[in-house]
Motif scaffolding. Structure first.
Motif, short mmCIF file in Angstrom:
data_model
loop_
_atom_site.label_atom_id
_atom_site.label_comp_id
_atom_site.label_asym_id
_atom_site.label_seq_id
_atom_site.Cartn_x
_atom_site.Cartn_y
_atom_site.Cartn_z
N GLN A 458 -72.76 -44.67 20.55
CA GLN A 458 -72.22 -44.17 19.29
C GLN A 458 -72.39 -42.66 19.17
OE1 GLN A 458 -74.56 -46.74 16.73
NE2 GLN A 458 -72.75 -47.97 16.20
N LEU A 459 -73.56 -42.17 19.60
CA LEU A 459 -73.82 -40.73 19.53
C LEU A 459 -72.88 -39.97 20.46
CD1 LEU A 459 -75.60 -38.50 18.37
CD2 LEU A 459 -77.18 -38.86 20.27
N ALA A 460 -72.68 -40.49 21.66
CA ALA A 460 -71.78 -39.84 22.61
C ALA A 460 -70.34 -39.82 22.09
CB ALA A 460 -71.83 -40.56 23.96
N ALA A 461 -69.92 -40.93 21.47
CA ALA A 461 -68.56 -41.00 20.91
C ALA A 461 -68.38 -40.00 19.77
CB ALA A 461 -68.27 -42.42 20.43
N ALA A 462 -69.43 -39.88 18.93
CA ALA A 462 -69.36 -38.93 17.81
C ALA A 462 -69.30 -37.50 18.32
CB ALA A 462 -70.56 -39.12 16.89
N GLN A 463 -70.10 -37.22 19.33
CA GLN A 463 -70.10 -35.86 19.89
C GLN A 463 -68.76 -35.52 20.54
OE1 GLN A 463 -73.54 -36.20 22.41
NE2 GLN A 463 -74.93 -35.29 20.90
N ILE A 466 -66.22 -34.82 17.79
CA ILE A 466 -66.41 -33.48 17.22
C ILE A 466 -65.92 -32.41 18.19
CG2 ILE A 466 -68.17 -31.79 16.56
CD1 ILE A 466 -69.77 -34.08 15.33
N ALA A 467 -66.27 -32.56 19.47
CA ALA A 467 -65.87 -31.57 20.47
C ALA A 467 -64.34 -31.47 20.58
CB ALA A 467 -66.46 -31.93 21.82
N ASP A 468 -63.67 -32.63 20.58
CA ASP A 468 -62.20 -32.63 20.70
C ASP A 468 -61.54 -32.05 19.47
OD1 ASP A 468 -62.56 -33.78 23.15
OD2 ASP A 468 -61.80 -35.77 22.61
N GLU A 469 -62.01 -32.44 18.31
CA GLU A 469 -61.45 -31.91 17.06
C GLU A 469 -61.66 -30.40 16.97
OE1 GLU A 469 -59.73 -33.22 14.65
OE2 GLU A 469 -59.84 -35.38 15.04
N ALA A 470 -62.85 -29.97 17.33
CA ALA A 470 -63.16 -28.53 17.24
C ALA A 470 -62.33 -27.74 18.24
CB ALA A 470 -64.66 -28.31 17.48
N PHE A 471 -62.18 -28.29 19.45
CA PHE A 471 -61.39 -27.57 20.46
C PHE A 471 -59.95 -27.39 20.00
CE2 PHE A 471 -58.37 -27.38 23.90
CZ PHE A 471 -58.88 -26.37 24.69
N THR A 472 -59.32 -28.48 19.56
CA THR A 472 -57.91 -28.38 19.17
C THR A 472 -57.73 -27.47 17.95
OG1 THR A 472 -58.18 -30.47 17.96
CG2 THR A 472 -57.18 -30.58 20.14
N TYR A 473 -58.71 -27.49 17.04
CA TYR A 473 -58.61 -26.60 15.87
C TYR A 473 -58.73 -25.14 16.31
CZ TYR A 473 -59.62 -24.31 11.45
OH TYR A 473 -59.58 -23.47 10.38
N GLY A 474 -59.73 -24.83 17.15
CA GLY A 474 -59.90 -23.46 17.62
C GLY A 474 -58.69 -22.98 18.41
N ALA A 475 -58.17 -23.87 19.28
CA ALA A 475 -57.00 -23.51 20.09
C ALA A 475 -55.77 -23.31 19.20
CB ALA A 475 -56.73 -24.59 21.13
N SER A 476 -55.64 -24.13 18.15
CA SER A 476 -54.46 -23.99 17.28
C SER A 476 -54.45 -22.64 16.58
CB SER A 476 -54.44 -25.12 16.24
OG SER A 476 -55.46 -24.94 15.26
N ARG A 477 -55.64 -22.13 16.22
CA ARG A 477 -55.70 -20.79 15.61
C ARG A 477 -55.33 -19.72 16.63
NH1 ARG A 477 -54.58 -22.03 11.07
NH2 ARG A 477 -53.93 -23.85 12.28
#
Length: 515
Positions: A458-463, A466-477
């Motif tokens: 569960q911890l690995a899935a949550a991490q 978060i990593a995927d969401e953060a990457f796509t958000y940063g890349a979109s900017r």
């Protein structure tokens, strides 16, 4: 490409002299020049996918691994102006061939490298070879093909090779790495040998130029450009406020200011100020810089997204960029056809509109996006737009240049693309990292607190989430800023690029003292 001879063409600029007779086989001449350009351009990306294997086999430290890319960039970007001027002074074909020979030998050494030092030395020499060959390749098109239909078509093919080279490098890099990473270098050997052999027999030599080599200008330009490129590269991996970044950028700018001062005072400057001072060329150079800044960052972020989030293998990642190569080649041919009928600013301006739309499309990527719906349409639109930009601007960047300045004018264009790519990666990486960190903090704060401890799965899935969401958000900017960069380039093109398409049908090269 037609093999029609052009010996009867009487160019008003004196472009073709008795010593500099155009070759009869223009199609073969174009093949030789474009094969060399493709080899040089794709080498900027073909090694990227192989880096983990190079690290393991040669014992690179993580800190030094990036130097496999950086040292090539520094040598190539720093020596471009010198390579162009040497061609103008001592023969374009001679410098072109020497550059290809250097590049090919260095590729062999890199392929058999046994340690860090051997690899980095070979990559530096590769960069120097590329800096000799690239500006003279473009100048050879200008001086080999008569202005008008033949040159426009040749420039279309050349610009397509230049624009598609990075994507082709990713495809080849993925395929060759699956065999053995050393083949990323060995692939250059047959190409280099064939190009060097045919160049001596197909391309005609230019007359030696007048004047002498500007040594102080050469030293300050190489030192200034290399230092500036290193500072920008360092900013991409650390930050703009890092002391090393600031120091290198400041020293680089100071050296380039010194270079400009020297160029205004010496009798035979490395870069005559009349070249960038011309409005048409100055506009072309600036737009190439800012469009290059947006384009090269696209490859960086999309490459990570496709591998890390879509889960593609290196080979499949390379193939995912194939539509980009096809799109830019098709658009380049469309542009080379239109340039005889439409002013270049309208073609490049329209291209900037398409490219801006394509880059903006990437701002909508999410971890759930698919390749077919989330990536492919925007890759095609972006590629088509870039193809429309590159061909007219490549023509206008060297149009009207005095015969003895054609290689150095081409070198400035190459330099703008190189510095633009490095500047764009540094700028957009900063935007990416800042937004990624903000998103990580925001998502982490929203994680449920208290309650039973999550399992490792569960911890690995949550991490991962978060990593995927953060990457796509940063890349979109970052994509948004890249889209704005390209849009600015389009506006500048429409406002400032006033050369008419009828003018491109003639050489219009002024005498050297007039520019």
């Amino acid at each position: 490409m037609s093999s029609t001879t052009v010996e009867q063409v009487n160019e008003p600029s004196g472009e073709f002299t008795s010593h500099d007779t155009p070759p009869k086989r223009l199609g073969l001449a174009l093949f030789v020049i474009c094969a060399a350009q493709l080899m040089i351009v794709l080498d900027g990306t073909i090694v990227n996918i192989a880096l983990p294997h190079i690290e393991t086999d040669l014992g690179f430290s993580q800190a030094n691994l990036q130097w496999v890319i950086t040292i090539y960039t520094l040598a190539f970007g720093g020596a471009l102006l010198l390579g162009g001027r040497l061609g103008d002074l001592y023969g374009r074909r001679r410098m072109f061939v020497w550059g290809i020979v250097l590049f090919t030998i260095a590729s062999l050494v890199a392929g058999i490298a046994q340690n860090e030092t051997m690899m980095l030395a070979a990559r530096a020499v590769q960069g120097l070879g590329g800096a000799l060959a690239a500006p003279n390749a473009l100048a050879l098109i200008t001086t080999t093909f008569p202005a008008g239909k033949e040159r426009n078509r040749a420039m279309g093919v050349f610009a397509a090779m230049s624009g598609a080279g990075a994507a082709i490098g990713l495809i080849l890099g993925g395929a060759l790495t699956e065999i053995d990473w050393r083949w990323n270098f060995f692939i250059n050997l047959p190409i280099g040998i064939v190009v060097a052999f045919l160049a001596q027999r197909i391309l005609t030599e230019s007359e030696d130029g007048r004047g002498s080599l500007d040594v102080p200008g050469a030293i300050t330009s190489i030192a200034g450009l290399s230092t500036l490129v290193y500072g920008l590269t360092h900013a991409a991996s650390t930050s703009w406020s890092d002391a090393t970044t600031i120091t290198y950028l400041a020293v680089g700018v100071a050296l380039l200011v010194a270079f400009v001062v020297i160029e205004t005072r010496v009798a035979h400057p490395l870069l005559p100020m009349r070249i960038p001072g011309d409005r048409t060329r100055g506009t072309s150079y600036f737009v190439m810089l800012i469009v290059g800044a947006g384009m090269f960052a696209m490859f960086y972020f999309l490459g990570i997204y496709i591998q890390s989030i879509l889960g593609y293998s290196p080979l499949k990642t390379g193939l995912a960029f194939l539509p980009f190569s096809v799109g830019i080649v098709v658009a380049a041919q469309v542009a080379s056809f239109l340039i005889a009928k439409v002013d270049p600013r309208w073609i490049s301006g329209a291209g900037a509109g398409f490219a801006t739309l394509g880059m903006w499309g990437f701002t909508h990527l999410t971890p759930q996006s698919t390749y077919a719906s989330g990536l492919l349409p925007w890759i095609v639109v972006l590629a088509f737009g870039l193809g429309l930009i590159f061909v007219p601007l490549t023509l206008t960047a060297v149009h009207g240049v005095a015969h003895e300045d054609s290689s150095v004018a081409s070198a400035v264009l190459n330099t703008m693309q190189q510095v633009g790519g490095t500047l764009g990666l540094a700028t957009l990486s900063t935007i990416f990292v800042n937004n990624l960190n903000d998103k990580v903090a925001e998502l982490t704060a929203k994680m449920p607190q208290g309650g039973p401890a999550p399992s490792k799965e569960q911890l690995a899935a949550a991490q991962k989430m978060i990593a995927d969401e953060a990457f796509t958000y940063g890349a979109s900017r970052a994509y948004l800023v890249a889209a704005i960069m390209i849009a600015v380039g389009g506006v500048v093109t429409l406002v400032a690029l006033h050369v008419r398409h009828q003018e491109l049908a003639t050489d219009g090269a002024a005498p050297a003292h007039m520019g």
